[in-house]
Design a protein around this motif. Structure first.
Motif, short mmCIF file in Angstrom:
data_model
loop_
_atom_site.label_atom_id
_atom_site.label_comp_id
_atom_site.label_asym_id
_atom_site.label_seq_id
_atom_site.Cartn_x
_atom_site.Cartn_y
_atom_site.Cartn_z
N TYR A 1 20.31 14.99 -2.00
CA TYR A 1 18.76 15.21 -1.93
C TYR A 1 18.92 16.72 -2.65
O TYR A 1 19.72 17.52 -2.35
N TRP A 2 17.85 16.77 -3.51
CA TRP A 2 17.73 18.24 -4.12
C TRP A 2 16.47 18.80 -3.88
O TRP A 2 15.52 18.19 -3.60
N PHE A 3 16.71 20.09 -3.75
CA PHE A 3 15.74 21.07 -3.40
C PHE A 3 15.40 22.28 -4.46
O PHE A 3 16.76 22.75 -4.93
N SER A 4 14.60 22.70 -4.48
CA SER A 4 14.09 23.94 -5.25
C SER A 4 13.73 24.81 -4.34
O SER A 4 12.78 24.62 -3.44
N TYR A 5 14.13 26.18 -4.44
CA TYR A 5 13.50 27.26 -3.52
C TYR A 5 13.05 28.31 -4.48
O TYR A 5 13.54 28.65 -5.38
N SER A 6 11.97 28.86 -3.56
CA SER A 6 11.10 29.92 -4.42
C SER A 6 11.27 31.25 -3.56
O SER A 6 10.97 31.36 -2.44
N ILE A 7 11.90 32.51 -4.10
CA ILE A 7 12.07 33.89 -3.53
C ILE A 7 11.13 34.74 -4.13
O ILE A 7 11.07 35.04 -5.34
N GLY B 1 0.89 -1.38 0.04
CA GLY B 1 0.01 0.14 0.06
C GLY B 1 0.87 1.24 0.02
O GLY B 1 0.33 2.33 0.27
N GLN B 2 2.17 1.20 -0.07
CA GLN B 2 2.86 2.44 -0.07
C GLN B 2 2.89 2.99 -1.57
O GLN B 2 3.11 2.44 -2.34
N LEU B 3 3.07 4.35 -1.41
CA LEU B 3 3.27 5.13 -2.68
C LEU B 3 4.84 5.55 -2.71
O LEU B 3 5.37 5.99 -1.85
N HIS B 4 5.30 5.28 -4.14
CA HIS B 4 6.90 5.87 -4.16
C HIS B 4 6.72 6.79 -5.50
O HIS B 4 5.98 6.71 -6.41
N VAL B 5 7.86 7.41 -5.54
CA VAL B 5 8.15 8.24 -6.53
C VAL B 5 9.47 8.06 -6.87
O VAL B 5 10.20 8.09 -6.31
N GLY B 6 9.66 8.17 -8.23
CA GLY B 6 10.86 7.73 -8.93
C GLY B 6 12.03 9.02 -8.50
O GLY B 6 11.76 10.07 -8.52
N THR B 7 13.49 8.64 -8.61
CA THR B 7 14.42 9.49 -8.31
C THR B 7 15.14 9.45 -9.74
O THR B 7 14.72 8.93 -10.75
N ARG B 8 16.38 10.13 -9.71
CA ARG B 8 17.12 10.08 -11.05
C ARG B 8 17.43 8.82 -11.66
O ARG B 8 17.81 8.75 -12.51
N ASN B 9 17.45 7.95 -10.43
CA ASN B 9 17.99 6.38 -10.90
C ASN B 9 17.01 5.73 -10.99
O ASN B 9 17.34 4.49 -11.14
N LEU B 10 15.84 6.08 -11.32
CA LEU B 10 14.58 5.25 -11.45
C LEU B 10 14.74 4.28 -12.70
O LEU B 10 14.59 2.98 -12.50
N TYR B 11 15.13 4.92 -13.84
CA TYR B 11 15.52 3.95 -14.84
C TYR B 11 16.73 2.93 -14.76
O TYR B 11 16.79 1.95 -15.44
N ALA B 12 17.91 3.36 -14.09
CA ALA B 12 19.04 2.51 -13.79
C ALA B 12 18.69 1.44 -12.95
O ALA B 12 19.27 0.32 -13.17
N ASP B 13 18.10 1.64 -11.71
CA ASP B 13 17.79 0.64 -11.00
C ASP B 13 16.49 0.65 -10.26
O ASP B 13 16.57 -0.10 -9.12
N ALA C 1 10.89 26.04 0.08
CA ALA C 1 11.38 25.41 -0.72
C ALA C 1 10.54 24.08 -0.67
O ALA C 1 9.75 23.67 -0.07
N VAL C 2 11.03 23.38 -1.86
CA VAL C 2 10.41 21.85 -2.01
C VAL C 2 11.33 20.95 -2.31
O VAL C 2 12.38 21.24 -2.80
N PHE C 3 11.21 19.60 -1.98
CA PHE C 3 12.11 18.36 -2.34
C PHE C 3 12.02 18.27 -3.75
O PHE C 3 10.56 17.98 -4.12
N VAL C 4 12.99 17.80 -4.53
CA VAL C 4 12.68 17.55 -5.74
C VAL C 4 13.13 16.03 -5.98
O VAL C 4 14.49 15.75 -6.26
N PRO C 5 12.39 15.20 -5.79
CA PRO C 5 12.98 13.74 -6.01
C PRO C 5 13.58 13.28 -7.42
O PRO C 5 14.15 12.48 -7.18
N GLU C 6 12.73 13.80 -8.41
CA GLU C 6 13.12 13.32 -9.54
C GLU C 6 14.63 13.67 -9.94
O GLU C 6 15.15 12.98 -10.91
N LEU C 7 15.26 14.59 -9.15
CA LEU C 7 16.73 14.93 -9.41
C LEU C 7 17.64 14.31 -8.45
O LEU C 7 18.88 14.40 -8.47
N SER C 8 16.97 13.83 -7.19
CA SER C 8 17.56 13.41 -6.37
C SER C 8 18.53 11.88 -6.60
O SER C 8 17.80 11.26 -7.47
N ASP C 9 19.51 11.55 -5.99
CA ASP C 9 20.25 10.54 -6.07
C ASP C 9 20.76 9.97 -4.69
O ASP C 9 21.68 10.37 -4.37
#
Length: 440
Positions: A327-333, A221-233, A311-319
């Motif tokens: 861990y990658w983050f984007s911040y808004s000013i 029942g867990q939900l997951h989101v892919g990282t930068r390594n999604l297609y690699a492993d 700021a928000v966490f950016v999982p699709e760029l994280s490795d």
């Protein structure tokens, strides 16, 4: 109370008794005598039950079709969802109802993309096609709303789950309809290296060219989101606290709640509380995931210049296998000048222009970046008291899952080409960079 005593009750007393009963007790009471049967059949009683249990203000079936009465409406709903715990049906109905109400008021364009509920046959088609058993909560979620119409709305910013942008990285996440769940799962999961013992289905994805995929594990029942390594492993990040997930497929007596339901409920809470809001950029509206309220958003005012930052966490760029850029983050000013203008050493000014920035970025308590430089993203914004914010986004990696950003901006009263006085510094309040409990 004897039957004779019941016979002696007045009509108002009978109505009061019946109005306080649930549907099961009202049906039992209707068997006592004709007076109770008539009272238990009154529309006002069933209207109240439909409102309390299903948040319905008019008699409609689960697919939005009108029905002759509230009593028939209630009976249809109970029959249509007889295979699910009624408490779960009511909970999911409240969640969708609350989301749709918010959309109707704040973002009707996105609300109009929400589809009618799927049928049990639709659910069975997904399970047979993908050889999975969907969690109970997810089934009820799709029975009440079959995701979003995405065919004509790609790249439009109408994703229910929202997104963010920085530089040329633009994300906007849609909740997929069951037909797309099948095609997306077959297309992606078979190539991602997931264990054959795990049953993943794709339930949400970004509509932009930046790929961001959310996978539901139908076993736990867990939900997951892919990282930068999604297609690699097949590397992913969990989106919901594991300890909150329970009774995924029912049968153990607990209240079923998988990550999909918890995820949507948390998203709903953030929308209604104003933590996240709809933004419009270049005439394109979207739900913006940068937080707008404390403690996740900081606000500081110096000499009439306001700086808001989050700021928000950016999982699709994280490795997660990387040491320094895990861990990658984007911040808004967001910066603006008070409508009354600013004041520096007693001198008023009606405009000011940014010249310099200074950022200190920490991972845990260690400084990992100390940036001094001209402009922001190559721009020197000119602020005026028109209520408009200048907004820019950037990003930064961290070696740890928690950190912070603080700093300041240097402004010149007037314009850089025609300064009215000496430059002055404007504080940017400390704001967190952190891997959140709920990942969107």
């Amino acid at each position: 109370m004897s039957s004779a005593s019941l016979e002696g009750l007045g009509g108002l007393a009978i109505h009061e008794i019946v109005s306080k009963l649930g549907p099961k007790d009202a049906a039992i009471l209707a068997c006592v005598n004709k007076r109770f049967r008539v009272s238990a059949s009154e529309e006002i009683i069933w209207s109240k039950l439909c409102s309390q249990d299903l948040d319905l203000s008019s008699p409609t079936d689960p697919f939005g079709n009108p029905t002759p009465s509230f009593k028939e409406t209630y009976q249809i709903w109970r029959k249509e969802f007889s295979m699910y715990p009624w408490s779960l049906v009511k909970r999911v109905k409240r969640c969708w109802g609350s989301l749709k109400n918010w959309m109707a008021i704040n973002f009707p364009e996105a609300g109009n993309t929400l589809r009618k509920g799927a049928t049990e046959d639709d659910i069975k088609t997904v399970e047979e096609s993908l050889k999975v058993k969907l969690p109970l909560s997810t089934k009820v979620l799709y029975r009440l709303c079959d995701g979003q119409d995405v065919k004509d709305n790609m790249f439009s910013g109408l994703g229910l789950m929202g997104g963010y942008s920085f530089y040329d990285h633009n994300v906007n996440v849609y909740l997929l309809p069951l037909s797309h769940v099948i095609t997306a799962t077959k297309e992606f999961v078979s190539n991602l290296g997931f264990s054959n013992r795990s049953k993943y289905v794709v339930v949400a994805a970004s509509s932009t060219y930046i790929e961001k995929l959310f996978f539901l594990n139908c076993i736990n029942g867990q939900l997951h989101v892919g990282t930068r390594n999604l297609y690699a492993d097949g590397e992913t990040v969990p989106c919901v606290p594991r300890e909150l997930i329970s009774s995924v497929h029912g049968g153990d007596g607990g209240e079923p709640q998988d990550a999909m339901l918890l995820w949507l409920e948390e998203h709903n809470r953030r929308l209604h509380s104003g933590i996240i809001q709809v933004h419009e950029v270049e005439k394109v509206k979207s739900i913006n995931l940068f937080p707008e309220s404390p403690p996740l958003c900081s606000t500081a005012v110096t000499h009439g210049v306001k700086i808001r930052a989050s700021a928000v966490f950016v999982p699709e760029l994280s490795d997660l296998q990387e040491d320094n850029e895990k861990y990658w983050f984007s911040y808004s000013i967001r910066m603006s000048l008070s409508q009354e203008g600013g004041r520096l050493d007693g001198m008023p000014f009606n405009s000011c222009q940014l010249y310099w920035r200074h950022w200190i970025i920490r991972a845990d308590d260690a400084v990992v970046s100390d940036v001094n430089g001209e402009a922001v993203i190559g721009q020197y914004p000119l602020l005026s008291p028109d209520g408009q914010e200048f907004v820019y986004q950037s990003c930064t990696p961290l070696p740890s899952s928690t950190g912070s950003v603080e700093g300041s901006f240097t402004f010149v009263p007037g314009r850089l080409t025609n300064p009215l006085s000496s430059p002055f510094r404007v504080e940017a309040g400390n704001f967190p960079l952190q891997l959140p409990k709920y990942v969107f």
